[in-house]
Design an enzyme around this catalytic site. Structure first.
Site, mmCIF file in Angstrom:
data_model
loop_
_atom_site.group_PDB
_atom_site.id
_atom_site.type_symbol
_atom_site.label_atom_id
_atom_site.label_comp_id
_atom_site.label_asym_id
_atom_site.label_seq_id
_atom_site.Cartn_x
_atom_site.Cartn_y
_atom_site.Cartn_z
ATOM 1 N N ASP A 11 0.869 -1.173 0.000
ATOM 2 C CA ASP A 11 0.000 0.000 0.000
ATOM 3 C C ASP A 11 0.909 1.227 0.000
ATOM 4 O O ASP A 11 1.702 1.409 0.930
ATOM 5 C CB ASP A 11 -0.897 0.016 1.243
ATOM 6 C CG ASP A 11 -1.933 -1.093 1.215
ATOM 7 O OD1 ASP A 11 -2.514 -1.334 0.148
ATOM 8 O OD2 ASP A 11 -2.160 -1.718 2.265
ATOM 9 N N ASP A 130 -13.671 -2.924 -2.107
ATOM 10 C CA ASP A 130 -13.573 -2.630 -0.675
ATOM 11 C C ASP A 130 -14.978 -2.739 -0.105
ATOM 12 O O ASP A 130 -15.866 -1.983 -0.488
ATOM 13 C CB ASP A 130 -13.009 -1.224 -0.444
ATOM 14 C CG ASP A 130 -11.586 -1.074 -0.952
ATOM 15 O OD1 ASP A 130 -10.851 -2.081 -0.971
ATOM 16 O OD2 ASP A 130 -11.201 0.055 -1.338
#
Length: 251
Positions: A11, A130
């Site tokens: 990330d 998500d």
């Protein structure tokens, strides 16, 4: 039978690898080029790079950093963040990506998935979702790094994405992200048995048992970040554990 895959995730924020909990409270986790090289050497099956603020900041993915990482690894490399056009993908593939991951842009304009799979093949297109479990017990899709609710059911969107040409679904549970309390087994199982494409489980991996649990629920791959970044779990040890428990791994 296809072997199951272990996928570390980088990330990226401001050029550094970061990790948080439930998509917030980010902390530095190291240099992404060094981490990528380490994971390739340790036997990771793939590597995922997600520029987590690109969409929110309305900019493109960090091309130069993608290129530097690609030159250090010899495993499939998926890149996501801020991708919204065929041209975005062309640039990333030219700089070393093997697959791309789309999230917010695809929800806002689903036809993007058809355009990308038509141009590059469905095997190149990973649709990242998500998801968060709401009070009604259903899982719903969130955008912009988990900032924006959509009211769209996770399963409905996953099926639509595959129908449009997604070759893989990357499912991240926002409720489990960074908690190390285990993956979201229920929604992972529903997608894994209901979809004709591989499902990557993400969010919550904290012990080797968690990875075993999610593979037994049907996940094709398991993605994690901080447990690998901070050496809480070593990939060779994890693969050995899973293989010992009957999960087919590339050792």
């Amino acid at each position: 039978m296809l072997t199951k895959r272990i996928i570390p995730c980088l990330d990226i924020k401001d050029g550094r690898t970061v990790k948080g909990t439930n998509f917030v409270n980010l902390r530095d986790a190291g240099d992404p080029v060094e981490l990528g090289a380490r994971y390739a050497a340790e036997g990771a099956d793939e590597l995922v790079f997600l520029d987590i603020t690109a969409t929110h900041e309305k900019r493109k993915t960090l091309i130069e950093l993608v290129n530097r990482i690609a030159h250090q690894i010899n495993i499939p490399f998926t890149v996501g963040g801020g991708i919204s056009t065929v041209e975005d993908v062309q640039v990333l593939l030219q700089h070393g990506a093997d697959k791309i991951s789309v999230n917010s842009a695809a929800v806002k304009r689903p036809e993007l998935i058809r355009e990308l799979s038509g141009e590059f093949g469905s095997q190149c297109v990973v649709v990242a979702i998500d998801a968060k479990k709401e009070q009604d017990g259903e899982w719903y899709v969130y955008l912009n790094g988990g900032r924006t609710p959509t009211g769209i059911r996770c399963e409905d969107w996953a099926h639509q994405a595959v129908a449009l040409g997604a070759g893989e679904i990357l499912l991240t549970s926002m409720d489990h992200d960074g908690t190390k309390q285990g993956f979201a087994l229920d929604i992972t199982h529903r997608l894994s048995v209901g979809l004709p494409v591989p499902v990557i489980a993400s969010g919550g991996g904290g012990t080797p048992q968690h990875f075993l649990d999610v593979f037994r629920e049907g996940a094709d791959a398991a993605l994690a970040a901080s447990v690998f970044h901070f050496r809480e779990i070593d990939i060779p040890d994890l693969k050995g554990f899973l293989s010992l428990h009957g999960i087919d791994m590339r050792i």
